[in-house]
Design an enzyme around this catalytic site. Structure first.
Site, PDB file in Angstrom:
ATOM      1  CD  GLU A  48      -1.649  -8.112   8.854  1.00  0.00           C
ATOM      2  OE1 GLU A  48      -1.413  -9.328   8.866  1.00  0.00           O
ATOM      3  OE2 GLU A  48      -0.931  -7.278   8.287  1.00  0.00           O
TER       4      GLU A  48
ATOM      5  CD  GLU B 144      -4.635  -3.682  -6.554  1.00  0.00           C
ATOM      6  OE1 GLU B 144      -3.946  -3.896  -5.534  1.00  0.00           O
ATOM      7  OE2 GLU B 144      -4.835  -2.528  -6.979  1.00  0.00           O
TER       8      GLU B 144
END
Lengths: 381, 230
Positions: free
Chosen positions: A248, A368
């Site tokens: 992905e 993050e």
């Protein structure tokens, strides 16, 4: 550190030849499609378009022929994908199935699952969604609580998924569920193929900030899943999901999402741009060119059989930052008549991308989380 | 990597990591990396030269080796290729500053644990690693394009991308080093001061962004993607 090594990768001649073919197909398919529609990229889908693409052999391109694939190279697939994205083709109906569900089944699925589903995916007939996030499990994916309880012949699944893109259109969901104890966290997870028509599966669309509904809540209430729908091994879900997420993160969709507004900006400024406009175009071009080289390098790694998980995280973080910087920088430099209320293609595209751009660094692993993966490769954690 | 290139990489590393003088560099033949074998050189490509130039930046070696390499061959667009050399030195220096920053934050203890264990530091160094990777990618792609010939666009992008990376990364390098990185005895400034100088040599951001922007605008929206994928 191998994760940060990006050797240049040149597309082979056959891939470049394919590019012309794809461009000609798309020029005809998408003639007259407005810029703002093209800006939807893989958020927009059309079952008919997916079938026509499948008929051309451009879905499941790298898969074995015996599963309906076309045994083309990663480089050829890459060319098709980048041309689809730049043209703004409505690829959303088969996107997830082609990019990650299919490859996941090919790697971990049973022979029966592959034979049943892969040929239909490659024909552009099946829409998949990804059942990972839950109300209490976003970036902390191992906190998944949706429970699969053993019953005669399979499982009964209960729980809730959320932010599930395309669930309202999907035929199948690959869900990460808990088959073991909650205390086991990573160990007790498995992946199940869930037919979206199963009794007990309810989909409720969630409107996003533009008012459109791309993502959904999916409620599972004692939904029966047959034994044969387990992907890979029971309890191996965490490892499998990690591999799935790498698919992905590695593609050109992670730096091209805002190309439409850059093209519109180029169209509006024409061939006599101001200095400030030239500087903006130059900066974004250099960043985009570099990202394309990095993204191609990841293709080279895939072709060589390497695991590009860290390199893919680097490309995605840099790429989504570019995708978010482009609309904001274009807005800052737009000429005074641009107040985002205009009905012209430039303003509509800009306004659409300004609104959707926050999602770019959330979907498929937040910024993050990606930086955490990179920090681990650096030996900091 | 070919065996010959691996040998070049090993030799380069051995020589340039030892603060060499010119005699050592010349003896190893690093200035003749592009010179044909029949004339006593290594007979290498621009991609081979990249290994040497990048290492020059990585080890902050103060010798006119890039200039000597350029002097050794006939180069039609000297300024352009000089810019490519500077971009490669910057890529090397960025990797060195990253390695130094990682090493320092793993050793330096505050609040009873290494700086590297704080997420605020980890996230900053991740950005640094991305920027260093981007600068290195851009340089590598430009050198490969130079081997094909006609690399003006690629070199422009590589120098601009190196400058962008330097701007972001030097700030992070100094921030995570604290006051230590600001001293003359610690070696970080050998890298960061060079990066600042090199950012202005052979074209700053304004110079290259203007040049690329003018060219792209002149070609127009219809050619943008076709040109990028040529």
């Amino acid at each position: 550190m191998p994760g940060f090594d990006f050797p240049p990768f040149d597309l082979p001649p056959e891939a470049q030849a394919l590019r012309g073919e794809v461009r000609a197909f798309l020029a005809e398919e998408l003639a007259g499609k407005p810029a703002v529609e093209r800006a939807r990229s893989w958020s927009g889908g059309s079952r008919e378009f997916s079938r026509r693409l499948g008929a051309r052999g451009w879905i499941g391109m790298t898969w074995p022929r015996k599963y309906g694939g076309h045994e083309r190279s990663y480089a050829e697939r890459y060319v098709v994908i980048e041309e689809l994205l730049v043209a703004g083709a409505p690829v959303g109906s088969h996107w997830v199935a082609d990019r990650q569900s299919g490859p996941l089944l090919l790697r971990f699925g049973t022979e029966e699952q592959r034979q049943r589903l892969l040929p239909r995916i490659a024909r552009g007939e099946l829409c998949f969604c990804i059942g990972m996030s839950e109300p209490g499990a976003g970036s902390d994916l191992a906190a998944v609580r949706t429970r699969a309880r053993r019953v005669d012949g399979g499982w009964k699944v209960s729980g809730q998924k959320i932010w599930t893109s395309n669930a309202q259109h999907a035929d199948w969901m690959i869900a990460l569920v808990r088959t073991g104890d909650a205390e086991q966290r990573h160990a007790g997870l498995s992946q199940l193929l869930i037919d979206m028509k199963t009794a007990g599966v309810t989909v409720k669309p969630i409107a996003n900030l533009t008012g459109e509904s791309h993502f959904n809540e999916v409620f599972l209430d004692d939904a029966f899943v047959p034994e044969s729908m387990l992907i890979g091994a029971e309890g191996d879900g965490w490892r499998q999901v990690g591999a799935e997420l790498a698919y992905e993160r590695s593609g050109p969709e992670r730096y091209l999402s805002s190309i439409r507004v850059l093209l519109e900006f180029l169209r509006v400024v024409g061939d006599a741009p101001s200095e400030a406009e030239r500087l903006l175009i130059g900066e974004m071009t250099a960043r985009m060119w570099t990202l394309r080289q990095m993204s191609l390098s990841v293709v080279g790694k895939l072709a060589a059989g390497e695991n590009p998980a860290v390199a893919a995280a680097v490309v995605k973080d840099l790429g989504t930052s570019l995708e978010q910087d482009i609309p904001r920088a274009v807005q800052a430099l737009a000429r005074p008549d641009c107040d985002l209320s205009g009905d012209d293609p430039f303003q509509r595209t800009l306004w659409y991308l300004l609104q959707t751009s926050p999602s770019f660094s959330l979907r498929g692993g937040t910024r993050e989380i990606l930086r955490g993966i990179i920090a681990r490769e650096l030996g900091l954690r | 990597m070919s065996e010959l290139r691996a040998l070049l990489a090993r030799t380069t590393e051995q020589v340039l990591s030892q603060t060499p003088d010119w005699a050592a560099v010349a003896q190893a033949g690093l200035d003749k990396v592009l010179v044909p074998e029949s004339w006593g050189g290594f007979g290498g490509s621009w991609e081979d030269a990249l290994i040497v130039i990048r290492a020059l930046g990585y080890h902050a070696v103060d010798l006119p080796l890039a200039e000597a390499i350029l002097d050794s061959v006939r180069v039609e667009e000297r300024d352009l290729h000089t810019a490519m050399m500077v971009a490669a030195k910057m890529a090397g220096a960025l990797s060195a500053a990253l390695d130094l920053s990682v090493e320092y934050t793993r050793q330096r203890q505050q609040f009873g644990k290494p700086l590297a264990s704080f997420q605020a530091i980890q996230q900053q160094l991740a950005i640094f690693a991305e920027e260093a990777a981007a600068a290195n990618m851009a340089a590598a792609a430009a050198f490969r394009a130079a081997d094909r010939g006609g690399a003006a666009f690629e070199i422009a992008c590589a120098k601009l991308r190196a400058n962008q990376a330097a701007r972001i990364s030097t700030a992070i390098a100094h921030q995570v080093h604290g006051a230590m990185g600001f001293t003359s005895e610690y070696r970080l400034h050998h890298l960061t001061r060079r990066l600042w100088k090199w950012s202005s040599e052979q074209g700053n951001e304004r110079f290259w962004a203007d040049r690329i922007g003018a060219q792209v605008a002149q070609r127009g929206a219809a050619n943008f993607w076709a040109d990028l994928t040529r």
